[in-house]
Each structure stands twice: as C-alpha cells, then as structure tokens.
Design a protein around this motif. Structure first.
Motif, PDB file in Angstrom:
ATOM      1  N   ASN A   1       0.802  -1.222   0.000  1.00  0.00           N
ATOM      2  CA  ASN A   1       0.000   0.000   0.000  1.00  0.00           C
ATOM      3  C   ASN A   1       0.837   1.274   0.000  1.00  0.00           C
ATOM      4  OD1 ASN A   1      -2.344  -1.519   0.068  1.00  0.00           O
ATOM      5  ND2 ASN A   1      -2.405  -1.570   2.306  1.00  0.00           N
ATOM      6  N   GLU A   2       2.141   1.140   0.010  1.00  0.00           N
ATOM      7  CA  GLU A   2       2.985   2.334   0.037  1.00  0.00           C
ATOM      8  C   GLU A   2       2.915   3.077  -1.300  1.00  0.00           C
ATOM      9  OE1 GLU A   2       6.920   1.258   1.132  1.00  0.00           O
ATOM     10  OE2 GLU A   2       6.348   0.555   3.138  1.00  0.00           O
ATOM     11  N   PRO A   3       2.945   4.402  -1.258  1.00  0.00           N
ATOM     12  CA  PRO A   3       2.860   5.179  -2.499  1.00  0.00           C
ATOM     13  C   PRO A   3       4.121   5.042  -3.348  1.00  0.00           C
ATOM     14  CG  PRO A   3       2.336   6.519  -0.567  1.00  0.00           C
ATOM     15  CD  PRO A   3       2.948   5.249  -0.069  1.00  0.00           C
TER      16      PRO A   3
ATOM     17  N   PRO B   1      -0.514   3.112  -5.346  1.00  0.00           N
ATOM     18  CA  PRO B   1       0.096   2.099  -4.481  1.00  0.00           C
ATOM     19  C   PRO B   1       1.038   1.199  -5.276  1.00  0.00           C
ATOM     20  CG  PRO B   1      -2.292   2.186  -4.174  1.00  0.00           C
ATOM     21  CD  PRO B   1      -1.983   3.002  -5.393  1.00  0.00           C
ATOM     22  N   LYS B   2       2.098   0.742  -4.633  1.00  0.00           N
ATOM     23  CA  LYS B   2       3.076  -0.119  -5.295  1.00  0.00           C
ATOM     24  C   LYS B   2       2.425  -1.374  -5.861  1.00  0.00           C
ATOM     25  CE  LYS B   2       7.119   1.346  -2.596  1.00  0.00           C
ATOM     26  NZ  LYS B   2       8.184   0.920  -1.649  1.00  0.00           N
ATOM     27  N   ALA B   3       1.502  -1.974  -5.093  1.00  0.00           N
ATOM     28  CA  ALA B   3       0.879  -3.232  -5.525  1.00  0.00           C
ATOM     29  C   ALA B   3      -0.045  -3.039  -6.716  1.00  0.00           C
ATOM     30  CB  ALA B   3       0.107  -3.865  -4.368  1.00  0.00           C
ATOM     31  N   THR B   4      -0.431  -1.814  -6.989  1.00  0.00           N
ATOM     32  CA  THR B   4      -1.237  -1.511  -8.175  1.00  0.00           C
ATOM     33  C   THR B   4      -0.345  -1.162  -9.356  1.00  0.00           C
ATOM     34  OG1 THR B   4      -3.060  -0.668  -6.822  1.00  0.00           O
ATOM     35  CG2 THR B   4      -2.989   0.026  -9.132  1.00  0.00           C
TER      36      THR B   4
ATOM     37  N   GLN C   1       4.593  -9.783  -7.137  1.00  0.00           N
ATOM     38  CA  GLN C   1       3.504  -9.986  -6.184  1.00  0.00           C
ATOM     39  C   GLN C   1       3.884  -9.362  -4.850  1.00  0.00           C
ATOM     40  OE1 GLN C   1       2.694 -14.177  -6.011  1.00  0.00           O
ATOM     41  NE2 GLN C   1       2.067 -14.313  -8.162  1.00  0.00           N
ATOM     42  N   PHE C   2       2.939  -8.626  -4.273  1.00  0.00           N
ATOM     43  CA  PHE C   2       3.172  -7.950  -3.010  1.00  0.00           C
ATOM     44  C   PHE C   2       2.356  -8.603  -1.902  1.00  0.00           C
ATOM     45  CE2 PHE C   2       4.576  -4.875  -6.037  1.00  0.00           C
ATOM     46  CZ  PHE C   2       5.505  -4.075  -5.388  1.00  0.00           C
ATOM     47  N   THR C   3       2.895  -8.565  -0.709  1.00  0.00           N
ATOM     48  CA  THR C   3       2.150  -9.023   0.459  1.00  0.00           C
ATOM     49  C   THR C   3       1.227  -7.901   0.914  1.00  0.00           C
ATOM     50  OG1 THR C   3       3.905  -8.235   1.924  1.00  0.00           O
ATOM     51  CG2 THR C   3       4.015 -10.539   1.224  1.00  0.00           C
TER      52      THR C   3
ATOM     53  N   GLY D   1       0.753  -0.363   6.061  1.00  0.00           N
ATOM     54  CA  GLY D   1       1.552   0.858   6.163  1.00  0.00           C
ATOM     55  C   GLY D   1       1.260   1.823   5.030  1.00  0.00           C
ATOM     56  N   ASP D   2       1.262   3.096   5.339  1.00  0.00           N
ATOM     57  CA  ASP D   2       0.933   4.108   4.342  1.00  0.00           C
ATOM     58  C   ASP D   2       2.162   4.617   3.591  1.00  0.00           C
ATOM     59  OD1 ASP D   2      -1.737   3.984   5.003  1.00  0.00           O
ATOM     60  OD2 ASP D   2      -1.562   5.524   6.545  1.00  0.00           O
TER      61      ASP D   2
END
Length: 279
Positions: free
Chosen positions: A183-185, A220-223, A238-240, A244-245
């Motif tokens: 979820n990190e930007p 978000p990184k996962a996107t 693939q991200f877990t 965390g923001d």
C-alpha cells in the motif's frame, strides 16, 4: 543570456543527457567520467571537454578545466552494490572543499529523497529529514557540508526514484513474490523532468534552496508495479498485504518556484506503447 561554464561531475545515465541539453542551450560544458577511455569517447560524442575523474581516487591535476567552471553540478552516485558510504561521504566532502578552495561560484548537488527516511504521509520541501539508510545518512551529511561552505550560493535537488530510457524498477521487480509495502505510495520521477528542473535552476540562478522532485501521482506499489511489468511484457511482481501508508513526495512548491510543469506528472505516463517512455 550569456552562456555559463558548467561542470557536470558524473556523465552517466543522467549526466550525459544533461550535458546534451546544456550544450544545446549554448553553455560551455566540462564533464567527467571515471575511466579515461570512456572520457575520451564521450568527449568525441558530445563535442565538449570530458575529463577522467574518480571522486574516490581524485587526481585534481587532471581537472583544472572543471575547477575553473562557474557552476558545478555534482551528480556522483556511491554505487548500488557494496557501497562504502562512509568513504563516499568523506570523498564527497573533500571534493566540495576543493571546489570551494578553487573559488567555484555555485554548486548544485543532486541528492535523494531517501534523506526523509521512514516519514509517513505527505513530505514537502520543509519536512525535516530523518535518514535511516546509510545512503540517506551520507547524502544528508554531504548536503550539510555543502551548505556550511557555500550557503546561499549552492542548491540541493533531492530526487525520487529515477526512471527513463530503458530504466524502470519493474525490470528488477519482475517475477518476484512476497514483496513488502503493497500500500505504500510510488515515488518516481522521469529523467526528462529532472533535466528540465536542473536547467531551470541554472538559468534562473536559483541558489540557496533545497528542492525536491517527484511525479504528482502516487499510486500504491501493488497496483502500479504489476501493471508496469505487464505493459513491458514482464512477469508481474507480487506484493504481500500491507497496512503501512509510507510517504509521498509533494514537489508542488519546487515546481511553483521554478515555474515548471512536469512532462510526466503520472508514473503511468512514463510507459508508452508497452515500453519505457523515451527521453
């Protein structure tokens, strides 16, 4: 505008493109490369003076033309693997001392947003640095040393993650699993926008500032990274799951001060037609 004599310490992926832009604008450019053969080859390609110089093993007798510049852009990375950041910091501060002794008028230091460490949420040019990594700590110390010597005749430009040409994080992340920080930007900036910003600082004589640069959109990184990998024909990472923001770099004050609009305001614009975008 009368052209300046500008030294670019570190004519690699970023510095060579910067040199081309400054030469096209009518400036006298002196560049550096660590290897003598590479320096000669680049000198022939660019049509300007490129001299061999390694900040970790400096020979200042060979860079008299650099020490005679009006402006020096320090764009020297420590290296990504097995870097000794204590030695890097010592070498860079000694180099700044040499520039000061040679009465170089202005220095622009290309730094990194890693000086902000693990700050969360919006990070502006006024946020207090809190470096956590050895790289972030070294760059923050080098910034402080530069200000102590040059004060309002120097400027620091902190950059987010650099991409452009064939350089993009998805190439190294492709196919990896269990990556943290879903979820990190994303904080990225395109080389073309960095070069435009450096040129603006020089042309406007914007000294005595600490600027930073990043694209305006922060998915978000996962996107973003799986999308980018697919666009480049790579296996998506693939991200877990992450709660965390993280931090997002807000460069709006820098852009306003310099009167700039980013060419690549979104990381999605940095990839075109299935490939990393051109310069």
């Amino acid at each position: 505008m009368t052209g300046f004599k500008i030294g670019i310490c570190g004519c690699g992926w970023l510095g060579t493109s910067l040199a081309k832009q400054l030469l096209a604008a009518g400036h006298h450019v002196v560049g550096t490369k660590r290897d003598a053969a590479d320096a000669r080859a680049l000198s022939e390609t660019l049509g300007c003076d490129v001299v061999p110089f390694d900040v970790m093993k400096p020979d200042y007798t060979s860079v008299a033309s650099l020490l005679g510049c009006d402006i020096v852009v320090i764009n020297i990375a420590a290296g990504r693997r097995n870097a000794d950041f204590n030695a890097y910091q010592a070498a860079m501060t000694a180099f700044i001392d040499t520039l000061f002794a040679a009465e170089v008028k202005h220095v622009l230091f290309i730094s990194t947003t890693s000086v902000y460490g693990d700050l969360k949420g919006q990070v502006t040019e006024h946020s207090t640095p809190a470096p956590q990594t050895a790289s972030g700590q070294a760059h923050h110390a080098i910034e402080a040393h530069l200000r102590a010597h040059y004060g309002n005749t120097s400027t620091v430009l902190r950059l987010a993650g650099l991409i452009g040409g064939d350089r993009h994080p998805s190439r190294t992340l492709a196919g990896r699993s269990d990556l943290a920080g879903a979820n990190e930007p994303v904080n990225l900036v395109h080389r073309a926008d960095v070069i435009s910003t450096i040129v603006a600082i020089i042309h406007q004589q914007q000294w005595g500032h600490t600027f930073h640069l990043c694209a305006e959109l922060h998915p978000p990184k996962a996107t973003y990274y799986p999308w980018a990998a697919r666009e480049m024909g790579l296996m998506p990472p693939q991200f877990t799951v992450s709660t965390g923001d993280g931090k997002w770099i807000d460069a709006s004050e820098t852009l306003k001060a310099l009167g700039l609009t980013l060419r690549y305001g979104s990381p999605y614009q940095m990839i075109a037609n299935g490939a990393v975008s051109p310069d």
